[in-house]
Scaffold this motif. Sequence first.
Motif, mmCIF file in Angstrom:
data_model
loop_
_atom_site.group_PDB
_atom_site.id
_atom_site.type_symbol
_atom_site.label_atom_id
_atom_site.label_comp_id
_atom_site.label_asym_id
_atom_site.label_seq_id
_atom_site.Cartn_x
_atom_site.Cartn_y
_atom_site.Cartn_z
ATOM 1 N N ILE A 149 0.855 -1.190 0.000
ATOM 2 C CA ILE A 149 0.000 0.000 0.000
ATOM 3 C C ILE A 149 0.890 1.239 0.000
ATOM 4 C CG2 ILE A 149 -1.886 -1.150 1.229
ATOM 5 C CD1 ILE A 149 -0.999 0.343 3.778
ATOM 6 N N ASP A 150 0.272 2.386 -0.276
ATOM 7 C CA ASP A 150 0.986 3.657 -0.180
ATOM 8 C C ASP A 150 1.499 3.803 1.252
ATOM 9 O OD1 ASP A 150 1.866 6.283 -0.292
ATOM 10 O OD2 ASP A 150 0.003 7.077 -1.088
ATOM 11 N N ASN A 151 2.716 4.257 1.428
ATOM 12 C CA ASN A 151 3.299 4.383 2.760
ATOM 13 C C ASN A 151 2.851 5.650 3.479
ATOM 14 O OD1 ASN A 151 4.990 3.422 4.866
ATOM 15 N ND2 ASN A 151 6.628 4.794 4.208
ATOM 16 N N ARG A 152 2.235 6.578 2.767
ATOM 17 C CA ARG A 152 1.836 7.860 3.354
ATOM 18 C C ARG A 152 0.508 7.730 4.102
ATOM 19 N NH1 ARG A 152 -1.460 11.531 1.771
ATOM 20 N NH2 ARG A 152 -1.277 13.657 2.498
ATOM 21 N N ASP A 153 0.517 8.104 5.358
ATOM 22 C CA ASP A 153 -0.696 8.128 6.185
ATOM 23 C C ASP A 153 -1.514 9.350 5.756
ATOM 24 O OD1 ASP A 153 -2.599 8.631 8.186
ATOM 25 O OD2 ASP A 153 -1.260 8.048 9.810
ATOM 26 N N PRO A 154 -2.715 9.152 5.214
ATOM 27 C CA PRO A 154 -3.482 10.303 4.729
ATOM 28 C C PRO A 154 -3.971 11.232 5.839
ATOM 29 C CG PRO A 154 -4.754 8.287 4.509
ATOM 30 C CD PRO A 154 -3.392 7.888 4.952
ATOM 31 N N PHE A 155 -3.975 10.799 7.075
ATOM 32 C CA PHE A 155 -4.426 11.643 8.179
ATOM 33 C C PHE A 155 -3.327 12.570 8.689
ATOM 34 C CE2 PHE A 155 -7.405 8.153 8.126
ATOM 35 C CZ PHE A 155 -8.624 8.814 8.246
ATOM 36 N N SER A 156 -2.094 12.091 8.723
ATOM 37 C CA SER A 156 -0.995 12.911 9.239
ATOM 38 C C SER A 156 -0.092 13.444 8.132
ATOM 39 C CB SER A 156 -0.143 12.091 10.210
ATOM 40 O OG SER A 156 0.573 11.082 9.510
ATOM 41 N N GLY A 157 -0.104 12.789 6.968
ATOM 42 C CA GLY A 157 0.779 13.170 5.872
ATOM 43 C C GLY A 157 2.168 12.565 5.980
ATOM 44 N N ALA A 158 2.440 11.861 7.058
ATOM 45 C CA ALA A 158 3.768 11.269 7.263
ATOM 46 C C ALA A 158 3.864 9.913 6.569
ATOM 47 C CB ALA A 158 4.029 11.099 8.757
ATOM 48 N N ALA A 159 5.046 9.596 6.080
ATOM 49 C CA ALA A 159 5.294 8.311 5.414
ATOM 50 C C ALA A 159 5.678 7.281 6.485
ATOM 51 C CB ALA A 159 6.391 8.454 4.370
ATOM 52 N N VAL A 160 4.653 6.705 7.141
ATOM 53 C CA VAL A 160 4.899 5.850 8.307
ATOM 54 C C VAL A 160 4.123 4.535 8.315
ATOM 55 C CG1 VAL A 160 5.494 7.789 9.822
ATOM 56 C CG2 VAL A 160 3.107 7.032 9.650
ATOM 57 N N LEU A 161 3.277 4.279 7.333
ATOM 58 C CA LEU A 161 2.426 3.089 7.417
ATOM 59 C C LEU A 161 3.228 1.794 7.454
ATOM 60 C CD1 LEU A 161 -0.675 4.023 5.238
ATOM 61 C CD2 LEU A 161 -0.399 4.090 7.726
ATOM 62 N N SER A 162 4.425 1.787 6.887
ATOM 63 C CA SER A 162 5.260 0.582 6.928
ATOM 64 C C SER A 162 5.648 0.225 8.358
ATOM 65 C CB SER A 162 6.520 0.763 6.084
ATOM 66 O OG SER A 162 7.326 1.792 6.614
ATOM 67 N N ARG A 163 5.564 1.172 9.267
ATOM 68 C CA ARG A 163 5.918 0.941 10.676
ATOM 69 C C ARG A 163 4.706 0.599 11.534
ATOM 70 N NH1 ARG A 163 11.284 1.409 11.139
ATOM 71 N NH2 ARG A 163 12.237 2.966 9.796
ATOM 72 N N GLY A 164 3.532 0.469 10.897
ATOM 73 C CA GLY A 164 2.315 0.185 11.641
ATOM 74 C C GLY A 164 2.203 -1.263 12.081
ATOM 75 N N LEU A 165 1.223 -1.512 12.942
ATOM 76 C CA LEU A 165 0.961 -2.858 13.443
ATOM 77 C C LEU A 165 -0.043 -3.570 12.537
ATOM 78 C CD1 LEU A 165 0.581 -2.052 17.242
ATOM 79 C CD2 LEU A 165 2.564 -3.015 16.063
ATOM 80 N N ILE A 166 0.253 -4.830 12.223
ATOM 81 C CA ILE A 166 -0.626 -5.632 11.381
ATOM 82 C C ILE A 166 -1.598 -6.401 12.270
ATOM 83 C CG2 ILE A 166 -0.735 -7.573 9.774
ATOM 84 C CD1 ILE A 166 1.972 -6.775 8.745
ATOM 85 N N GLY A 167 -2.837 -6.478 11.818
ATOM 86 C CA GLY A 167 -3.856 -7.238 12.527
ATOM 87 C C GLY A 167 -4.924 -7.683 11.553
ATOM 88 N N SER A 168 -6.050 -8.142 12.087
ATOM 89 C CA SER A 168 -7.177 -8.483 11.223
ATOM 90 C C SER A 168 -8.468 -8.085 11.925
ATOM 91 C CB SER A 168 -7.187 -9.969 10.866
ATOM 92 O OG SER A 168 -7.417 -10.751 12.008
ATOM 93 N N HIS A 169 -9.457 -7.733 11.117
ATOM 94 C CA HIS A 169 -10.781 -7.346 11.599
ATOM 95 C C HIS A 169 -11.799 -8.042 10.721
ATOM 96 C CE1 HIS A 169 -13.982 -4.915 13.256
ATOM 97 N NE2 HIS A 169 -14.340 -4.572 12.016
ATOM 98 N N GLN A 170 -12.619 -8.889 11.313
ATOM 99 C CA GLN A 170 -13.610 -9.667 10.576
ATOM 100 C C GLN A 170 -12.979 -10.405 9.404
ATOM 101 O OE1 GLN A 170 -16.714 -6.810 9.687
ATOM 102 N NE2 GLN A 170 -17.477 -6.876 11.782
ATOM 103 N N GLY A 171 -11.804 -10.976 9.655
ATOM 104 C CA GLY A 171 -11.108 -11.766 8.648
ATOM 105 C C GLY A 171 -10.361 -10.970 7.601
ATOM 106 N N ARG A 172 -10.344 -9.650 7.720
ATOM 107 C CA ARG A 172 -9.660 -8.790 6.745
ATOM 108 C C ARG A 172 -8.362 -8.284 7.347
ATOM 109 N NH1 ARG A 172 -11.669 -8.538 1.655
ATOM 110 N NH2 ARG A 172 -10.728 -6.487 1.514
ATOM 111 N N PRO A 173 -7.230 -8.432 6.620
ATOM 112 C CA PRO A 173 -5.955 -7.943 7.139
ATOM 113 C C PRO A 173 -5.887 -6.418 7.085
ATOM 114 C CG PRO A 173 -5.676 -8.720 4.904
ATOM 115 C CD PRO A 173 -7.093 -9.039 5.300
ATOM 116 N N PHE A 174 -5.299 -5.808 8.117
ATOM 117 C CA PHE A 174 -5.146 -4.357 8.131
ATOM 118 C C PHE A 174 -3.816 -3.986 8.747
ATOM 119 C CE2 PHE A 174 -7.048 -5.036 12.355
ATOM 120 C CZ PHE A 174 -6.223 -4.260 13.157
ATOM 121 N N VAL A 175 -3.432 -2.734 8.516
ATOM 122 C CA VAL A 175 -2.303 -2.143 9.224
ATOM 123 C C VAL A 175 -2.845 -0.917 9.942
ATOM 124 C CG1 VAL A 175 -1.528 -0.737 7.253
ATOM 125 C CG2 VAL A 175 0.068 -1.298 9.092
#
Length: 116
Positions: free
Chosen positions: A58-84
Amino acid sequence: MTLAPETTTLTVQLRLPDSWLALCDLSALTPGRGVAALLPDGGQVAVFLDRAGRMYAIDNRDPFSGAAVLSRGLIGSHQGRPFVASPLLKQRFDLESGRCLDDETVRVTTYEVRIS
């Protein structure tokens, strides 16, 4: 005589509009964590390998903060769907669709990835 084990480097590739871009060796990915890679246009992509061996980009830029940080996020799942989850403001992004699970009006770009 001793034979050396065969070594084959597997490369993670990202689908761009007109070609595949080699990002990194598969060995650079750790299950459950992300890495960031620079794109030819100067943007960044976040690449994830989950514990089941599936890859997402995915794009690494967090659209809420504008910082390129999504690669440092925590991975999980919600209702069987993977998320960061963003490490800054904690919004969750579906790794398959890019949709924000906390604000349906927001999404990030997703990319097709493969190993070659």
